[in-house]
Write an enzyme that holds these catalytic residues in place. Structure first.
Site, PDB file in Angstrom:
ATOM      1  N   LYS A  10       0.883  -1.250  -0.101  1.00 15.61           N
ATOM      2  CA  LYS A  10      -0.148   0.147   0.050  1.00 15.61           C
ATOM      3  C   LYS A  10       0.883   1.079   0.014  1.00 15.61           C
ATOM      4  O   LYS A  10       1.673   1.385   0.554  1.00 15.61           O
ATOM      5  CB  LYS A  10      -0.863   0.000   1.354  1.00 15.61           C
ATOM      6  CG  LYS A  10      -2.158  -0.930   1.087  1.00 15.61           C
ATOM      7  CD  LYS A  10      -3.148  -0.699   2.356  1.00 15.61           C
ATOM      8  CE  LYS A  10      -4.111  -1.592   2.304  1.00 15.61           C
ATOM      9  NZ  LYS A  10      -5.139  -1.327   3.679  1.00 15.61           N
ATOM     10  N   ARG A  40     -12.647  12.923   6.312  1.00 19.65           N
ATOM     11  CA  ARG A  40     -13.345  14.019   5.578  1.00 19.65           C
ATOM     12  C   ARG A  40     -14.688  13.193   5.670  1.00 19.65           C
ATOM     13  O   ARG A  40     -14.915  11.973   6.182  1.00 19.65           O
ATOM     14  CB  ARG A  40     -12.720  13.858   4.158  1.00 19.65           C
ATOM     15  CG  ARG A  40     -12.649  12.517   3.396  1.00 19.65           C
ATOM     16  CD  ARG A  40     -12.191  12.416   2.184  1.00 19.65           C
ATOM     17  NE  ARG A  40     -11.668  11.124   1.476  1.00 19.65           N
ATOM     18  CZ  ARG A  40     -12.510  10.084   1.349  1.00 19.65           C
ATOM     19  NH1 ARG A  40     -13.895  10.399   1.376  1.00 19.65           N
ATOM     20  NH2 ARG A  40     -11.920   9.087   0.820  1.00 19.65           N
ATOM     21  N   VAL A  70     -18.119   9.542   0.364  1.00 14.31           N
ATOM     22  CA  VAL A  70     -19.092   9.462  -0.773  1.00 14.31           C
ATOM     23  C   VAL A  70     -20.433   8.746  -0.115  1.00 14.31           C
ATOM     24  O   VAL A  70     -21.885   9.029  -0.188  1.00 14.31           O
ATOM     25  CB  VAL A  70     -18.648   8.538  -1.891  1.00 14.31           C
ATOM     26  CG1 VAL A  70     -19.854   8.476  -2.792  1.00 14.31           C
ATOM     27  CG2 VAL A  70     -17.327   9.288  -2.159  1.00 14.31           C
ATOM     28  N   ARG A 100     -23.698   3.470  -6.410  1.00 12.78           N
ATOM     29  CA  ARG A 100     -23.194   4.482  -7.173  1.00 12.78           C
ATOM     30  C   ARG A 100     -23.495   4.367  -8.609  1.00 12.78           C
ATOM     31  O   ARG A 100     -22.883   3.488  -9.265  1.00 12.78           O
ATOM     32  CB  ARG A 100     -21.677   4.649  -6.765  1.00 12.78           C
ATOM     33  CG  ARG A 100     -21.130   4.840  -5.198  1.00 12.78           C
ATOM     34  CD  ARG A 100     -19.759   4.794  -5.391  1.00 12.78           C
ATOM     35  NE  ARG A 100     -19.348   4.930  -3.656  1.00 12.78           N
ATOM     36  CZ  ARG A 100     -18.239   5.132  -3.372  1.00 12.78           C
ATOM     37  NH1 ARG A 100     -17.173   5.429  -3.999  1.00 12.78           N
ATOM     38  NH2 ARG A 100     -17.854   4.889  -1.792  1.00 12.78           N
TER      39      ARG A 100
END
Length: 450
Positions: free
Chosen positions: A158, A292, A295, A338
């Site tokens: 990662k 944050r 979505v 989505r």
């Protein structure tokens, strides 16, 4: 409370923030690139200002232009939404220097939790379970391979500064390790200007479970339950729901308390998400923190009753949380699909272009978050997401039925979308049974994973 907020974003999240501000009596400023001149957020905001040409580096990622627009339009705060500058510590720091409120955590917290290897160390020190892996980041393939042998294959490679599935590769042995490491590192350098990588043991077929937390400037932290985000392609979420069928009330309590402890360990403020991997034995491990709004925040709003955007704004203005933990009770079941401008049959190839006809569903418990409309031209410069279709039912069975009905009503013509693919997922027996993990699409829809 703020009198005017500038939204440093575009698309449906910009529209979502504008609507929340309007309900709170707060004026809004939309910023837009030349490609987004006719996007819905520019029409709904009280004021709008162009910040540059289509490339995001010259517009939505241009900190100086956004800050200049904020000052010129006399806005007191900036809401960054998600993506773009939402997790950029330097931008949060510049806002502070310009006496502009950043609706999110401080720059120091973004730095600490945005760097994934640093976040792992912080969580380990706080007693939060993490996936077994390296304690220090690596920069070279030689050091990484030595660490991989120590951890044991398979391993997940990662990017420390990664996000959105970028800079990630799975290596099953020494034979494919070098190529996977180099490809992930190159992706990290290109996407985040950072060659710092870290390794952790790869957990086979886990569920991706995330907990929504909210914290104020007075030391209060709560969680609003979990979202199951296991259905993904290329490490990017496709469908999310809340609550998760895999979690008992007791496990939810344990994971929620762990998420709150993780947030308190770094003195967190505003909305954030603690992401966990849940293995087949119900062991959970901290994966990362998103500093944050997400979505998929609408599914949490529908089951918790809290407007997360409004709460973000209140907290950023210095107000205490509007509720305490004992006030949070999850009701019913919510699912989000989505809807993207892409063709699943062509390796999810993006499909920008003109929308010639759109009809959105409605009814009790159906929510549509979007920025598109008839004759809107979808630009090729940005993320392909067109819409979030969200439903809420009294239980999972009703929510699934409601989502199938909503997908059946939704019409988007002129471009290709993943609408039919979402319907296929909703109708698959394994999904109906709640038998999902992060390999769901690869397992049951291999035709889309070429």
């Amino acid at each position: 409370m703020f009198e005017k907020i500038l939204i440093a974003n575009r698309g449906e999240i910009a529209v979502r923030i504008i609507r929340a501000c309007r309900e709170m009596g707060i004026k809004t400023v939309a910023v837009y690139s030349e490609a987004d001149r006719d996007s819905l957020h520019t029409l709904l905001a009280d004021e709008a200002i162009c910040i540059g040409p289509a490339p995001s580096g010259q517009s939505y990622l241009n900190m100086e232009r956004i800050l200049s627009a904020t000052v010129a339009m006399k806005a007191e705060a900036i809401h960054p939404g998600f993506g773009f500058l939402s997790e950029n510590a330097r931008f949060a720091e510049l806002c502070e220097k310009c006496s502009i409120a950043f609706i999110g955590p401080s720059a120091s917290i973004i730095n600490r939790m945005g760097n994934k290897s640093e976040a792992r160390k912080t969580m380990m020190e706080a007693g939060v379970p993490v996936v077994p892996g390296g304690k220090e980041p690596v920069h070279t393939v030689e050091d990484a391979l030595a660490l991989a042998k120590e951890i044991g294959f398979p391993v997940m490679i990662k990017a420390s500064s990664g996000g959105g599935g970028k800079g990630m590769r799975i290596s099953y042995g020494e034979d494919d390790f070098e190529a996977n490491f180099q490809n992930a590192q190159m992706e990290s350098i290109k996407g985040f200007s950072d060659d710092t990588m870290y390794l952790e043991r790869y957990i086979e077929k886990p569920r991706h479970i995330e907990f929504q937390i909210m914290a104020d400037k007075h030391g209060n932290v709560i969680h609003l339950g979990e979202r199951d985000c296991s259905i993904q392609r290329r490490h990017q979420k496709v469908l999310e729901e809340s609550p998760s069928v895999a979690i008992s009330d007791e496990l939810r309590r344990q994971m929620g308390e762990t998420a709150v402890r993780a947030a308190k360990a770094v003195g967190y403020e505003n909305a954030g998400t603690i992401e966990f991997l849940l293995d087949k034995n119900k062991n959970f491990y901290f994966m990362e923190m998103n500093t944050r709004i997400q979505v998929e925040h609408p599914v949490t709003e529908l089951v918790s009753g809290m407007d997360l955007i409004k709460e973000q704004i209140r907290v950023a203005a210095g107000e205490p949380l509007s509720v305490v933990q004992k006030d949070i009770h999850l009701k019913g079941h919510a699912i989000e699909c989505r809807i993207n401008a892409e063709n699943p049959s062509k390796n999810f190839m993006p499909c920008p272009g003109m929308i010639t006809n759109i009809h959105t569903p409605g009814g009790n418990g159906v929510r549509v978050d979007t920025h598109i409309y008839n004759d809107y031209k979808v630009p090729a410069n940005y993320d392909s997401m067109l819409m979030k279709l969200i439903v809420h039912g009294k239980d999972r069975e009703e929510a699934i039925a409601k989502m199938r009905s909503a997908l059946g009503e939704l019409i988007i013509e002129g471009i290709d979308t993943n609408l039919d693919f979402q319907f296929e997922i909703l109708c698959h027996p394994a999904y109906e049974d709640g038998d999902t993990d992060t390999h769901f699409i690869q397992t049951y829809f291999p035709q889309y994973c070429k």
